[in-house]
Design a protein around this motif. Structure first.
Motif, mmCIF file in Angstrom:
data_model
loop_
_atom_site.group_PDB
_atom_site.id
_atom_site.type_symbol
_atom_site.label_atom_id
_atom_site.label_comp_id
_atom_site.label_asym_id
_atom_site.label_seq_id
_atom_site.Cartn_x
_atom_site.Cartn_y
_atom_site.Cartn_z
ATOM 1 N N THR A 139 -8.481 -3.529 6.347
ATOM 2 C CA THR A 139 -8.893 -3.085 5.013
ATOM 3 C C THR A 139 -10.399 -2.871 4.953
ATOM 4 O O THR A 139 -10.864 -1.929 4.302
ATOM 5 N N LYS A 164 -6.516 8.859 0.291
ATOM 6 C CA LYS A 164 -7.275 7.758 0.893
ATOM 7 C C LYS A 164 -6.384 6.528 1.084
ATOM 8 O O LYS A 164 -6.520 5.806 2.074
ATOM 9 N N LEU A 165 -5.479 6.306 0.126
ATOM 10 C CA LEU A 165 -4.520 5.209 0.289
ATOM 11 C C LEU A 165 -3.589 5.460 1.475
ATOM 12 O O LEU A 165 -3.186 4.516 2.167
ATOM 13 N N LYS A 166 -3.265 6.719 1.698
ATOM 14 C CA LYS A 166 -2.418 7.045 2.853
ATOM 15 C C LYS A 166 -3.129 6.722 4.158
ATOM 16 O O LYS A 166 -2.485 6.360 5.147
ATOM 17 N N TRP A 216 -11.180 0.421 6.546
ATOM 18 C CA TRP A 216 -10.829 1.475 5.600
ATOM 19 C C TRP A 216 -11.908 1.616 4.525
ATOM 20 O O TRP A 216 -12.253 2.727 4.139
ATOM 21 N N ALA A 225 1.960 1.721 -3.529
ATOM 22 C CA ALA A 225 0.810 2.156 -4.328
ATOM 23 C C ALA A 225 0.456 3.611 -4.037
ATOM 24 O O ALA A 225 0.089 4.364 -4.957
ATOM 25 N N ALA A 226 0.563 4.028 -2.795
ATOM 26 C CA ALA A 226 0.260 5.422 -2.433
ATOM 27 C C ALA A 226 1.276 6.374 -3.063
ATOM 28 O O ALA A 226 0.904 7.459 -3.526
ATOM 29 N N LEU A 240 -5.141 4.168 4.625
ATOM 30 C CA LEU A 240 -4.949 2.724 4.794
ATOM 31 C C LEU A 240 -3.510 2.433 5.216
ATOM 32 O O LEU A 240 -3.271 1.607 6.099
ATOM 33 N N ARG A 241 -2.563 3.112 4.583
ATOM 34 C CA ARG A 241 -1.153 2.929 4.940
ATOM 35 C C ARG A 241 -0.923 3.226 6.421
ATOM 36 O O ARG A 241 -0.281 2.455 7.132
ATOM 37 N N VAL A 294 0.833 -1.206 0.000
ATOM 38 C CA VAL A 294 0.000 0.000 0.000
ATOM 39 C C VAL A 294 0.868 1.256 0.000
ATOM 40 O O VAL A 294 0.522 2.251 -0.642
#
Length: 128
Positions: free
Chosen positions: A106, A46-48, A109, A17-18, A50-51, A14
């Motif tokens: 996940t 939004k990915l951050k 999230w 990906a971020a 989850l990270r 992730v």
């Protein structure tokens, strides 16, 4: 013993990906309607989220395992990995507890994304 390894692997994926998503989207998407500006949160941010959730859990779990003496600073780092017979227990814990923790984080999230999407729709309606 090794339940934090699976979320750690997901956190690394992730994180990469971020970084890629952040490079692709240089700025937040904005739409102007009738003089008002509606800001949509970019997917990179939004990915951050989850990270951060994943790394926070991994750090907390690693500290807990270190506190209980299940992680040591010398190879093979996991006390259960010293005995080859115990490796089955380690792999079982990774496949059950580790995978379920990663899926749960996940899923939380994904719920967060649903809530944010509803707020974005509401803000767009109010702006229109």
């Amino acid at each position: 013993m090794a339940c934090f390894i699976v979320p750690a692997v997901e956190a690394v994926v992730v994180t990469v990906a971020a970084k890629v998503a952040e490079k692709k989207s240089a700025s937040a998407e904005t739409e102007t309607e009738s003089g008002e500006e509606v800001v949509k949160i970019p997917f990179a941010r939004k990915l951050k989220w989850l990270r951060n959730l994943l790394w926070g859990g991994v750090i907390l779990l690693a500290f807990e395992h270190l506190w209980h003496g299940e992680i040591v600073p010398w190879f093979p780092f996991l006390t259960a990995a010293n005995n080859p017979a115990d490796m089955q227990e380690v792999l079982h814990e990774m496949m059950t507890v580790g995978v379920s923790m990663a899926v749960l984080v996940t899923a939380v999230w994904a719920v967060m994304l649903g809530v944010v999407a509803s707020y974005e729709k509401r803000a767009k309606k109010m702006a229109a």
